[in-house]
Design a protein around this motif. Structure first.
Motif, PDB file in Angstrom:
ATOM      1  N   VAL A   1       5.521  -1.008  -4.392  1.00  0.00           N
ATOM      2  CA  VAL A   1       4.756  -2.250  -4.334  1.00  0.00           C
ATOM      3  C   VAL A   1       5.522  -3.317  -5.097  1.00  0.00           C
ATOM      4  CG1 VAL A   1       2.577  -3.328  -4.985  1.00  0.00           C
ATOM      5  CG2 VAL A   1       2.599  -0.981  -4.174  1.00  0.00           C
ATOM      6  N   PRO A   2       5.685  -4.510  -4.501  1.00  0.00           N
ATOM      7  CA  PRO A   2       6.419  -5.572  -5.208  1.00  0.00           C
ATOM      8  C   PRO A   2       5.628  -6.090  -6.408  1.00  0.00           C
ATOM      9  CG  PRO A   2       5.483  -6.406  -3.163  1.00  0.00           C
ATOM     10  CD  PRO A   2       5.243  -4.929  -3.175  1.00  0.00           C
ATOM     11  N   ASP A   3       6.337  -6.607  -7.374  1.00  0.00           N
ATOM     12  CA  ASP A   3       5.707  -7.187  -8.556  1.00  0.00           C
ATOM     13  C   ASP A   3       5.147  -8.568  -8.219  1.00  0.00           C
ATOM     14  OD1 ASP A   3       6.415  -5.018 -10.136  1.00  0.00           O
ATOM     15  OD2 ASP A   3       8.352  -5.892 -10.690  1.00  0.00           O
ATOM     16  N   GLY A   4       4.201  -9.001  -9.019  1.00  0.00           N
ATOM     17  CA  GLY A   4       3.678 -10.359  -8.886  1.00  0.00           C
ATOM     18  C   GLY A   4       2.449 -10.471  -8.005  1.00  0.00           C
ATOM     19  N   LEU A   5       1.850  -9.380  -7.606  1.00  0.00           N
ATOM     20  CA  LEU A   5       0.631  -9.470  -6.813  1.00  0.00           C
ATOM     21  C   LEU A   5      -0.536  -9.844  -7.713  1.00  0.00           C
ATOM     22  CD1 LEU A   5       0.957  -6.374  -4.449  1.00  0.00           C
ATOM     23  CD2 LEU A   5       1.544  -8.748  -3.984  1.00  0.00           C
ATOM     24  N   VAL A   6      -1.377 -10.728  -7.237  1.00  0.00           N
ATOM     25  CA  VAL A   6      -2.481 -11.222  -8.041  1.00  0.00           C
ATOM     26  C   VAL A   6      -3.820 -10.640  -7.576  1.00  0.00           C
ATOM     27  CG1 VAL A   6      -3.710 -13.313  -8.765  1.00  0.00           C
ATOM     28  CG2 VAL A   6      -1.233 -13.367  -8.449  1.00  0.00           C
ATOM     29  N   ALA A   7      -4.068 -10.643  -6.282  1.00  0.00           N
ATOM     30  CA  ALA A   7      -5.388 -10.278  -5.771  1.00  0.00           C
ATOM     31  C   ALA A   7      -5.488  -8.811  -5.367  1.00  0.00           C
ATOM     32  CB  ALA A   7      -5.738 -11.155  -4.579  1.00  0.00           C
TER      33      ALA A   7
ATOM     34  N   GLY B   1      -3.168   0.240  -4.863  1.00  0.00           N
ATOM     35  CA  GLY B   1      -3.607   1.045  -3.728  1.00  0.00           C
ATOM     36  C   GLY B   1      -3.808   0.203  -2.477  1.00  0.00           C
ATOM     37  N   GLN B   2      -4.403  -0.972  -2.643  1.00  0.00           N
ATOM     38  CA  GLN B   2      -4.598  -1.862  -1.500  1.00  0.00           C
ATOM     39  C   GLN B   2      -3.265  -2.332  -0.944  1.00  0.00           C
ATOM     40  OE1 GLN B   2      -7.061  -4.710  -3.572  1.00  0.00           O
ATOM     41  NE2 GLN B   2      -8.866  -4.127  -2.368  1.00  0.00           N
ATOM     42  N   ALA B   3      -2.340  -2.654  -1.825  1.00  0.00           N
ATOM     43  CA  ALA B   3      -1.025  -3.124  -1.380  1.00  0.00           C
ATOM     44  C   ALA B   3      -0.268  -2.013  -0.655  1.00  0.00           C
ATOM     45  CB  ALA B   3      -0.220  -3.626  -2.572  1.00  0.00           C
ATOM     46  N   GLN B   4      -0.377  -0.781  -1.132  1.00  0.00           N
ATOM     47  CA  GLN B   4       0.295   0.334  -0.454  1.00  0.00           C
ATOM     48  C   GLN B   4      -0.282   0.559   0.933  1.00  0.00           C
ATOM     49  OE1 GLN B   4       0.010   3.668  -3.083  1.00  0.00           O
ATOM     50  NE2 GLN B   4       1.686   2.960  -4.376  1.00  0.00           N
TER      51      GLN B   4
ATOM     52  N   ASP C   1      -0.636 -13.047  -1.776  1.00  0.00           N
ATOM     53  CA  ASP C   1      -0.283 -11.623  -1.827  1.00  0.00           C
ATOM     54  C   ASP C   1       0.067 -11.095  -0.441  1.00  0.00           C
ATOM     55  OD1 ASP C   1      -0.671 -11.628  -4.524  1.00  0.00           O
ATOM     56  OD2 ASP C   1      -2.469 -10.359  -4.506  1.00  0.00           O
ATOM     57  N   ALA C   2      -0.683 -11.520   0.569  1.00  0.00           N
ATOM     58  CA  ALA C   2      -0.375 -11.098   1.941  1.00  0.00           C
ATOM     59  C   ALA C   2       1.002 -11.593   2.347  1.00  0.00           C
ATOM     60  CB  ALA C   2      -1.433 -11.627   2.906  1.00  0.00           C
ATOM     61  N   GLN C   3       1.325 -12.834   1.986  1.00  0.00           N
ATOM     62  CA  GLN C   3       2.639 -13.383   2.299  1.00  0.00           C
ATOM     63  C   GLN C   3       3.736 -12.600   1.576  1.00  0.00           C
ATOM     64  OE1 GLN C   3       3.444 -17.352   0.800  1.00  0.00           O
ATOM     65  NE2 GLN C   3       4.313 -17.918   2.811  1.00  0.00           N
ATOM     66  N   THR C   4       3.525 -12.252   0.321  1.00  0.00           N
ATOM     67  CA  THR C   4       4.503 -11.467  -0.435  1.00  0.00           C
ATOM     68  C   THR C   4       4.727 -10.110   0.215  1.00  0.00           C
ATOM     69  OG1 THR C   4       3.844 -12.557  -2.489  1.00  0.00           O
ATOM     70  CG2 THR C   4       5.012 -10.462  -2.692  1.00  0.00           C
ATOM     71  N   LEU C   5       3.644  -9.446   0.626  1.00  0.00           N
ATOM     72  CA  LEU C   5       3.762  -8.134   1.250  1.00  0.00           C
ATOM     73  C   LEU C   5       4.420  -8.217   2.625  1.00  0.00           C
ATOM     74  CD1 LEU C   5       0.306  -6.685   0.187  1.00  0.00           C
ATOM     75  CD2 LEU C   5       2.553  -6.077  -0.730  1.00  0.00           C
ATOM     76  N   LEU C   6       4.125  -9.273   3.366  1.00  0.00           N
ATOM     77  CA  LEU C   6       4.770  -9.457   4.671  1.00  0.00           C
ATOM     78  C   LEU C   6       6.274  -9.678   4.511  1.00  0.00           C
ATOM     79  CD1 LEU C   6       2.086 -11.709   6.353  1.00  0.00           C
ATOM     80  CD2 LEU C   6       2.893  -9.517   7.235  1.00  0.00           C
TER      81      LEU C   6
END
Length: 161
Positions: free
Chosen positions: A93-99, A103-106, A144-149
């Motif tokens: 999971v990348p660093d810097g996620l706020v929301a 587990g949700q990011a994975q 966060d969605a943009q970071t994950l994309l």
């Protein structure tokens, strides 16, 4: 009714006892019923309870996202894991996620891996548009969605080269 009542007519005072007399009707004794085999009804009750428990367990596993471990071929341990034990993540999971939590990011990244490139690019464009129009309360989710994309796009670019 008796024959003499039918010939002379019915008189309630004289003939009521003949109409209200009790008859002995044979009734099955409880011992005879209990002597029969009871295991089919017990088996059906236990099998029904087992099936209900199995359905509940599978629903709980689906809710807690444990079924993905079966699909990926890893083993599932039902032992007690201390709260301080580190969780192994298959997807970094990348660093810097706020929301989003880890587990949700994975799960988000795992689902993004199922999308083809065109769908991924369309999703990035839509997220950028939504981020530009988002209210302040929703901005962290879109960021966060943009970071994950972008993380998934960078992973695919690195694998392509």
């Amino acid at each position: 009714m008796t024959e003499h009542v039918a010939r002379r007519g019915f008189d309630w005072d004289r003939d009521q006892e003949s109409l209200l007399e009790t008859r002995d009707i044979p009734v099955a004794q409880p011992e005879a019923v209990a002597a029969g085999p009871r295991w089919p009804s017990l088996l059906n009750g236990r099998m029904g309870l087992f099936a209900l428990g199995l359905i509940f367990a599978l629903a709980l596993a689906y809710e807690k996202d444990l079924t993905s471990q079966f699909r990926s071929g890893s083993t599932l341990s039902f032992g007690i894991v201390p709260a301080s034990a580190p969780m192994q993540s298959a997807i970094p999971v990348p660093d810097g996620l706020v929301a989003y939590s880890e587990g949700q990011a994975q799960r988000y990244l795992r689902d993004l891996r199922l999308a083809d490139m065109q769908t991924l690019h369309d999703y990035i464009a839509r997220t950028n548009t939504d981020l530009a129009k988002a209210e302040p309360g929703l901005r962290p989710f879109y960021q966060d969605a943009q970071t994950l994309l972008m993380t998934e796009l960078a992973r695919r670019s690195a694998n392509a080269s």
